[in-house]
Write an enzyme that holds these catalytic residues in place. Structure first.
Site, PDB file in Angstrom:
ATOM      1  N   GLY A  29       0.879  -1.221  -0.020  1.00 38.20           N
ATOM      2  CA  GLY A  29       0.081  -0.016  -0.034  1.00 38.20           C
ATOM      3  C   GLY A  29       0.923   1.288   0.174  1.00 38.20           C
ATOM      4  O   GLY A  29       2.141   1.050   0.133  1.00 38.20           O
ATOM      5  N   ALA A  82      -3.136   0.039   7.068  1.00 41.91           N
ATOM      6  CA  ALA A  82      -4.260  -0.651   7.378  1.00 41.91           C
ATOM      7  C   ALA A  82      -5.554   0.323   6.981  1.00 41.91           C
ATOM      8  O   ALA A  82      -5.337   1.573   6.471  1.00 41.91           O
ATOM      9  CB  ALA A  82      -4.631  -0.594   8.842  1.00 41.91           C
ATOM     10  N   GLY A  94      -6.431  -5.106   3.510  1.00 43.85           N
ATOM     11  CA  GLY A  94      -7.020  -5.893   2.139  1.00 43.85           C
ATOM     12  C   GLY A  94      -7.573  -4.647   1.240  1.00 43.85           C
ATOM     13  O   GLY A  94      -7.945  -5.117   0.057  1.00 43.85           O
ATOM     14  N   GLY A  95      -7.693  -3.296   1.532  1.00 44.16           N
ATOM     15  CA  GLY A  95      -8.020  -2.395   0.493  1.00 44.16           C
ATOM     16  C   GLY A  95      -7.136  -2.656  -0.566  1.00 44.16           C
ATOM     17  O   GLY A  95      -7.490  -2.565  -1.841  1.00 44.16           O
ATOM     18  N   GLY A  96      -5.968  -3.071  -0.596  1.00 42.34           N
ATOM     19  CA  GLY A  96      -5.017  -3.366  -1.628  1.00 42.34           C
ATOM     20  C   GLY A  96      -4.883  -4.514  -2.146  1.00 42.34           C
ATOM     21  O   GLY A  96      -4.014  -5.011  -3.075  1.00 42.34           O
ATOM     22  N   GLU A 102      -0.205 -10.880   3.403  1.00 52.50           N
ATOM     23  CA  GLU A 102       0.104  -9.773   4.678  1.00 52.50           C
ATOM     24  C   GLU A 102      -0.460 -10.381   6.095  1.00 52.50           C
ATOM     25  O   GLU A 102       0.526 -10.179   6.950  1.00 52.50           O
ATOM     26  CB  GLU A 102      -1.009  -8.550   4.511  1.00 52.50           C
ATOM     27  CG  GLU A 102      -0.536  -7.454   3.355  1.00 52.50           C
ATOM     28  CD  GLU A 102      -1.462  -6.293   3.331  1.00 52.50           C
ATOM     29  OE1 GLU A 102      -2.597  -6.522   3.598  1.00 52.50           O
ATOM     30  OE2 GLU A 102      -1.063  -5.434   2.864  1.00 52.50           O
ATOM     31  N   LYS A 120      -8.003   6.600   9.550  1.00 49.95           N
ATOM     32  CA  LYS A 120      -8.168   5.302   9.589  1.00 49.95           C
ATOM     33  C   LYS A 120      -8.714   5.021  11.059  1.00 49.95           C
ATOM     34  O   LYS A 120      -9.191   3.867  11.306  1.00 49.95           O
ATOM     35  CB  LYS A 120      -6.682   4.626   9.401  1.00 49.95           C
ATOM     36  CG  LYS A 120      -6.260   4.976   8.104  1.00 49.95           C
ATOM     37  CD  LYS A 120      -6.850   4.666   6.801  1.00 49.95           C
ATOM     38  CE  LYS A 120      -6.186   4.879   5.613  1.00 49.95           C
ATOM     39  NZ  LYS A 120      -4.995   4.101   5.348  1.00 49.95           N
TER      40      LYS A 120
END
Ligand code: DER
Length: 217
Positions: A29, A82, A94-96, A102, A120
């Site tokens: 990220g 994050a 997990g956005g990426g 990870e 965040k």
């Protein structure tokens, strides 16, 4: 932007924890990328264990030596970003799309240090949808099961993970118990992993308008 500056501040604070000779998990990220550049700039001699092909390629370009996770006896510390975090250090990641590697690197690390900006920090997880990594053969079944839990979910278009799996993003609304929801997701046949990281992170550095706060405080 202020957000980029704050991410940079958090990355610098995390990289300050590194020492020569360490085996370091390298996250994925934009914030993890800032940390990679800081590692290279400080000419730290570490061995990196990447959490994605994308991170491996950047680390190699920066001259950071890498090792395969199965070839290192331990991982001293992992630096990662994050999508959301709470003061009890529960995360959504997990956005990426790299959540599986990870999480494997994170759980095998003695310390998991998370670097974020203030956007965040949440009271409760769930503003961000929960990414779920699914075996392609099971994707329709998993969507049915998640829908049966009352959550709308969609397959992330044009995304295939490093392991060749799909990502489903599930909207559970605000999450009452991250660990309980995580366990339920893991029990669905065809689910490989999910982006709820409960009880794994050991420290969060949060850039906040030019300063860095750490959690636990
Ligand atoms: O995909 C991920 O888990 C990334 O770490 C993501 O959650 C954070 O990305 P960012 O550092 O670009 O905000």
């Amino acid at each position: 932007s202020q957000q980029e500056n704050d991410k940079q501040l958090a990355a610098q604070a995390a990289v300050a924890l590194l020492a020569d000779g360490m085996t370091v998990g390298l996250g994925t990220g934009s914030t993890a990328t800032a940390a990679l550049h800081a590692i290279a700039a400080r000419k730290l001699s570490i061995t990196g264990v990447p959490t994605s092909r994308q991170t491996a390629e950047l680390a190699m370009a920066l001259g950071i030596p890498l090792a395969d996770i199965n070839e290192v006896p331990h991982i001293d510390i992992t630096l990662d970003g994050a999508d959301e975090f709470t003061v009890s250090l529960d995360l959504i990641k997990g956005g990426g799309g790299a959540l599986l590697h990870e999480k494997i690197v994170a759980v095998r690390s003695r310390q998991l240090v998370i670097m974020t900006d203030a956007s965040k920090l949440v009271e409760r997880l769930g503003k961000f949808r929960v990414p779920v990594e699914v075996i392609p053969f099971a994707v329709r079944y998993v969507q049915e099961q998640i829908a049966g839990m009352g959550a709308a979910c969609t397959v992330r278009p044009d995304v295939v993970t490093d392991e060749g799996n799909l990502i489903v993003d599930a909207d559970f609304g605000l999450v009452e118990s991250p660990s309980a929801l995580g366990a339920r997701l893991k029990s669905i046949t065809g689910v490989v992993e999910h982006g709820i990281f409960a009880g794994i992170a050991t420290l969060v550095f949060m850039g906040d308008n030019g300063t860095v706060r750490r959690f636990p405080q």
